[in-house]
Write an enzyme that holds these catalytic residues in place. Sequence first.
Site, PDB file in Angstrom:
ATOM      1  N   ALA A   2       2.482   1.108   3.431  1.00 49.95           N
ATOM      2  CA  ALA A   2       3.118  -0.138   3.880  1.00 49.95           C
ATOM      3  C   ALA A   2       3.515  -0.940   2.672  1.00 49.95           C
ATOM      4  O   ALA A   2       2.613  -1.303   2.018  1.00 49.95           O
ATOM      5  CB  ALA A   2       2.214  -0.808   4.720  1.00 49.95           C
ATOM      6  N   HIS A  47      31.044  -2.349 -21.763  1.00 54.04           N
ATOM      7  CA  HIS A  47      30.441  -1.924 -23.210  1.00 54.04           C
ATOM      8  C   HIS A  47      30.857  -0.587 -23.528  1.00 54.04           C
ATOM      9  O   HIS A  47      30.237  -0.187 -24.646  1.00 54.04           O
ATOM     10  CB  HIS A  47      28.893  -2.257 -23.271  1.00 54.04           C
ATOM     11  CG  HIS A  47      28.426  -3.695 -23.516  1.00 54.04           C
ATOM     12  ND1 HIS A  47      28.389  -4.665 -22.700  1.00 54.04           N
ATOM     13  CD2 HIS A  47      27.887  -4.184 -24.729  1.00 54.04           C
ATOM     14  CE1 HIS A  47      27.978  -5.595 -23.391  1.00 54.04           C
ATOM     15  NE2 HIS A  47      27.546  -5.256 -24.334  1.00 54.04           N
ATOM     16  N   GLY A  81      30.354   3.498 -23.966  1.00 51.13           N
ATOM     17  CA  GLY A  81      28.970   4.350 -24.368  1.00 51.13           C
ATOM     18  C   GLY A  81      27.845   3.362 -24.765  1.00 51.13           C
ATOM     19  O   GLY A  81      26.766   3.732 -24.501  1.00 51.13           O
ATOM     20  N   GLY A  94      10.301  -8.648  -0.845  1.00 52.90           N
ATOM     21  CA  GLY A  94      10.792  -8.330   0.541  1.00 52.90           C
ATOM     22  C   GLY A  94      12.241  -7.846  -0.047  1.00 52.90           C
ATOM     23  O   GLY A  94      12.989  -8.356  -0.528  1.00 52.90           O
ATOM     24  N   PHE A 153       1.812  -0.220  -6.388  1.00 54.88           N
ATOM     25  CA  PHE A 153       3.154  -1.134  -6.942  1.00 54.88           C
ATOM     26  C   PHE A 153       2.625  -2.572  -7.530  1.00 54.88           C
ATOM     27  O   PHE A 153       3.392  -3.427  -7.427  1.00 54.88           O
ATOM     28  CB  PHE A 153       4.088  -1.269  -6.103  1.00 54.88           C
ATOM     29  CG  PHE A 153       4.896  -0.203  -5.434  1.00 54.88           C
ATOM     30  CD1 PHE A 153       4.963   0.953  -6.073  1.00 54.88           C
ATOM     31  CD2 PHE A 153       5.148  -0.161  -4.119  1.00 54.88           C
ATOM     32  CE1 PHE A 153       5.481   2.273  -5.704  1.00 54.88           C
ATOM     33  CE2 PHE A 153       5.653   1.216  -3.602  1.00 54.88           C
ATOM     34  CZ  PHE A 153       6.164   2.178  -4.444  1.00 54.88           C
ATOM     35  N   GLU A 165       8.653 -17.970  -3.676  1.00 58.05           N
ATOM     36  CA  GLU A 165       8.432 -16.773  -4.221  1.00 58.05           C
ATOM     37  C   GLU A 165      10.107 -16.003  -4.177  1.00 58.05           C
ATOM     38  O   GLU A 165      10.485 -15.442  -5.148  1.00 58.05           O
ATOM     39  CB  GLU A 165       7.663 -15.631  -3.578  1.00 58.05           C
ATOM     40  CG  GLU A 165       6.071 -16.191  -3.600  1.00 58.05           C
ATOM     41  CD  GLU A 165       5.235 -15.575  -2.813  1.00 58.05           C
ATOM     42  OE1 GLU A 165       4.191 -16.067  -2.493  1.00 58.05           O
ATOM     43  OE2 GLU A 165       5.600 -14.413  -2.112  1.00 58.05           O
ATOM     44  N   GLU A 201       0.694  -1.025  -0.063  1.00 56.23           N
ATOM     45  CA  GLU A 201       0.063  -0.199   0.084  1.00 56.23           C
ATOM     46  C   GLU A 201       0.955   1.263  -0.009  1.00 56.23           C
ATOM     47  O   GLU A 201       2.088   1.179   0.284  1.00 56.23           O
ATOM     48  CB  GLU A 201      -0.879   0.149   1.118  1.00 56.23           C
ATOM     49  CG  GLU A 201      -2.013  -0.990   1.248  1.00 56.23           C
ATOM     50  CD  GLU A 201      -2.699  -1.240   2.414  1.00 56.23           C
ATOM     51  OE1 GLU A 201      -2.503  -0.448   3.324  1.00 56.23           O
ATOM     52  OE2 GLU A 201      -3.573  -2.031   2.639  1.00 56.23           O
ATOM     53  N   GLU A 234      17.214  -5.722   2.961  1.00 53.24           N
ATOM     54  CA  GLU A 234      17.448  -5.569   4.004  1.00 53.24           C
ATOM     55  C   GLU A 234      16.473  -6.512   4.981  1.00 53.24           C
ATOM     56  O   GLU A 234      17.032  -7.171   6.015  1.00 53.24           O
ATOM     57  CB  GLU A 234      16.968  -4.112   4.383  1.00 53.24           C
ATOM     58  CG  GLU A 234      18.180  -2.942   3.805  1.00 53.24           C
ATOM     59  CD  GLU A 234      17.818  -2.956   2.623  1.00 53.24           C
ATOM     60  OE1 GLU A 234      17.055  -2.956   1.728  1.00 53.24           O
ATOM     61  OE2 GLU A 234      19.067  -2.669   1.752  1.00 53.24           O
TER      62      GLU A 234
HETATM   63  C1  LIG Z   1       8.135  -3.062  -9.825  1.00 48.07           C
HETATM   64  C2  LIG Z   1       7.756  -3.490  -8.641  1.00 48.07           C
HETATM   65  C3  LIG Z   1       6.553  -4.298  -8.421  1.00 48.07           C
HETATM   66  C4  LIG Z   1       6.078  -4.812  -7.489  1.00 48.07           C
HETATM   67  N1  LIG Z   1       5.088  -5.673  -7.545  1.00 48.07           N
HETATM   68  C5  LIG Z   1       4.288  -5.889  -6.193  1.00 48.07           C
HETATM   69  C6  LIG Z   1       3.078  -6.744  -6.445  1.00 48.07           C
HETATM   70  O1  LIG Z   1       2.707  -7.503  -7.321  1.00 48.07           O
HETATM   71  N2  LIG Z   1       2.283  -6.770  -5.200  1.00 48.07           N
HETATM   72  C7  LIG Z   1       2.787  -6.269  -4.079  1.00 48.07           C
HETATM   73  O2  LIG Z   1       2.060  -6.364  -3.247  1.00 48.07           O
HETATM   74  N3  LIG Z   1       3.754  -5.387  -4.236  1.00 48.07           N
HETATM   75  C8  LIG Z   1       4.539  -5.392  -5.245  1.00 48.07           C
HETATM   76  N4  LIG Z   1       5.763  -4.565  -5.153  1.00 48.07           N
HETATM   77  C9  LIG Z   1       6.095  -3.863  -3.964  1.00 48.07           C
HETATM   78  C10 LIG Z   1       7.389  -4.253  -3.117  1.00 48.07           C
HETATM   79  O3  LIG Z   1       7.194  -5.739  -2.549  1.00 48.07           O
HETATM   80  C11 LIG Z   1       7.748  -3.174  -1.905  1.00 48.07           C
HETATM   81  O4  LIG Z   1       7.933  -2.052  -2.707  1.00 48.07           O
HETATM   82  C12 LIG Z   1       8.897  -3.668  -1.153  1.00 48.07           C
HETATM   83  O5  LIG Z   1       8.227  -4.766  -0.207  1.00 48.07           O
HETATM   84  C13 LIG Z   1       9.111  -2.451  -0.121  1.00 48.07           C
HETATM   85  O6  LIG Z   1       8.423  -1.928   0.305  1.00 48.07           O
HETATM   86  P1  LIG Z   1       8.133  -0.424   0.353  1.00 48.07           P
HETATM   87  O7  LIG Z   1       8.345   0.221  -1.159  1.00 48.07           O
HETATM   88  O8  LIG Z   1       7.114   0.080   1.305  1.00 48.07           O
HETATM   89  O9  LIG Z   1       9.494   0.163   1.184  1.00 48.07           O
HETATM   90  P2  LIG Z   1       9.858   0.617   2.699  1.00 48.07           P
HETATM   91  O10 LIG Z   1       9.174  -0.651   3.200  1.00 48.07           O
HETATM   92  O11 LIG Z   1       9.341   1.750   3.118  1.00 48.07           O
HETATM   93  O12 LIG Z   1      11.364   0.532   2.758  1.00 48.07           O
HETATM   94  C14 LIG Z   1      12.110   1.605   2.614  1.00 48.07           C
HETATM   95  C15 LIG Z   1      13.349   1.391   3.003  1.00 48.07           C
HETATM   96  O13 LIG Z   1      13.622   0.934   4.533  1.00 48.07           O
HETATM   97  C16 LIG Z   1      14.012  -0.356   4.587  1.00 48.07           C
HETATM   98  N5  LIG Z   1      13.563  -1.131   5.616  1.00 48.07           N
HETATM   99  C17 LIG Z   1      12.065  -1.177   5.918  1.00 48.07           C
HETATM  100  N6  LIG Z   1      11.877  -1.936   7.227  1.00 48.07           N
HETATM  101  C18 LIG Z   1      13.270  -2.491   7.501  1.00 48.07           C
HETATM  102  C19 LIG Z   1      13.670  -2.960   8.596  1.00 48.07           C
HETATM  103  N7  LIG Z   1      12.632  -3.689   9.488  1.00 48.07           N
HETATM  104  N8  LIG Z   1      15.086  -3.089   8.884  1.00 48.07           N
HETATM  105  C20 LIG Z   1      15.796  -2.689   7.767  1.00 48.07           C
HETATM  106  N9  LIG Z   1      15.599  -1.978   6.867  1.00 48.07           N
HETATM  107  C21 LIG Z   1      14.119  -1.803   6.719  1.00 48.07           C
HETATM  108  C22 LIG Z   1      13.906  -1.250   3.267  1.00 48.07           C
HETATM  109  O14 LIG Z   1      14.685  -2.289   3.163  1.00 48.07           O
HETATM  110  C23 LIG Z   1      14.036   0.128   2.454  1.00 48.07           C
HETATM  111  O15 LIG Z   1      15.551   0.186   2.041  1.00 48.07           O
HETATM  112  C24 LIG Z   1       6.427  -4.181  -6.107  1.00 48.07           C
HETATM  113  C25 LIG Z   1       7.582  -3.003  -6.371  1.00 48.07           C
HETATM  114  C26 LIG Z   1       7.935  -2.720  -7.414  1.00 48.07           C
HETATM  115  C27 LIG Z   1       9.057  -1.596  -7.303  1.00 48.07           C
END
Ligand SMILES: Cc1cc2nc3c(=O)[nH]c(=O)nc-3n(C[C@H](O)[C@H](O)[C@H](O)COP(=O)(O)OP(=O)(O)OC[C@H]3O[C@@H](n4cnc5c(N)ncnc54)[C@H](O)[C@@H]3O)c2cc1C
Length: 384
Positions: free
Chosen positions: A131, A339, A341, A365, A157, A243, A128, A368
Amino acid sequence: MIPRTLFSSEHETFRDSVRRFMEAEVVPQDEKWQEQGYADKAVWRKAGENGFLCPSMPPEYGGAGADKLYSVVLIEEQARANNSSLGFGLHSEIVAPYLLAYGPEALKKKYLPKMASGEMIGAIAMSEPGAGSDLQNIKTSALKKQNHYVVNGSKTFITNGWNCDLVIVVAKTDPSKGAKGTSLVVVDTSMKGFTKGRRLKKMGLKGQDTAELFFDNVEVPPENLLGQENNGFIYLMQELPWERMQIAIGAVAKAEAALEWTRTYVNERKAFGRTVSSFQNTRFKLAELATEVQIARVFVDRCIELLLQKQLTPENAAMAKYWTTDLECKVLDECVQLHGGYGYMWEFPVARAYVDARVQRIYGGTNEIMKEVISRSLGLGPKK
Ligand SMILES: Cc1cc2nc3c(=O)[nH]c(=O)nc-3n(C[C@H](O)[C@H](O)[C@H](O)COP(=O)(O)OP(=O)(O)OC[C@H]3O[C@@H](n4cnc5c(N)ncnc54)[C@H](O)[C@@H]3O)c2cc1C
């Protein structure tokens, strides 16, 4: 190279047919898909006709009942073809297995054959706006009212989000209970109150329809619940090792492909009257990368073996996901460098692979979070 021992001659025959499919039906159209930001649904049907969707699904639900190594072949060949427009893996290896494992019979009969034929496309909506890693904190709810779950909230996403026909939505059925109040419900995109938002513009994976999804009082019948109410988190945890392995399998296959493109390129490209491959830096760099990719290959193959024996632990899958995707990014960066440029030019496969690789460290996931999983298995963590 250390010979691989996982595959039978039937798997290799299947590999040849997937490779031909990629060359004939996918590669020629991929530029168009990248420009429009989604793949045409027609290719899903063609993949379904060829048995390339949901291969391990039992025949009564439209699949071939094949072993997981066929899925491994599909993932590897898509990576080798440098294709990131098709969310086949998520559809076949994440969404369909949740339905198969936890769906009531009527739901399985309704959706699985159409998913195997490519007539319907599946997505899974966990993340979301507020989250992603912290899934316990999701706000989307599916609250029981009379005879329905009423789903409200938004997701972002979401892979296959724009093309999808059904979505497994992770939602709170009891918001007071945190993770223990989470369930998985299947939302059919024809349901009233469901809308698809923007296709998100991304750094890479440009042909993949990653989208936002919105739920406004969507009435979902109780038979669309997967498994038991409030057990959603447990189901999510059970499927995670496979996964994560899928990401690792793709990462190694892509790194191998990139090394091959680069080997060919440096053997042809000349500078200072010599081939680029004649410079010691080039040879040593490729020797180092080939060694690391070989190590990754052996580790990932062993993890696949353990997975087939149902012995792969979550921490081993986390190690594979984290280490191979970090390696993939490193390999792609060095291959672009070799490669020169041209490595920065879109028509060279290495450029696209470079930008596509970056997200592998983030989704499924983050790396981290993988280290959190691994460190917990080492008995490390905050003292309670
Ligand atoms: C191209 C793409 C496709 C995707 N497809 C799907 C999909 O099909 N379905 C779906 O549900 N989601 C999907 N996602 C979402 C993806 O799973 C999340 O972006 C990912 O899990 C990270 O969550 P966030 O973006 O909220 O980052 P955040 O959780 O906000 O993390 C931000 C930073 O904080 C770090 N962090 C967070 N918690 C901790 C912790 N406890 N300890 C240390 N570091 C931490 C993270 O590692 C990261 O570096 C997709 C994302 C992308 C970019």
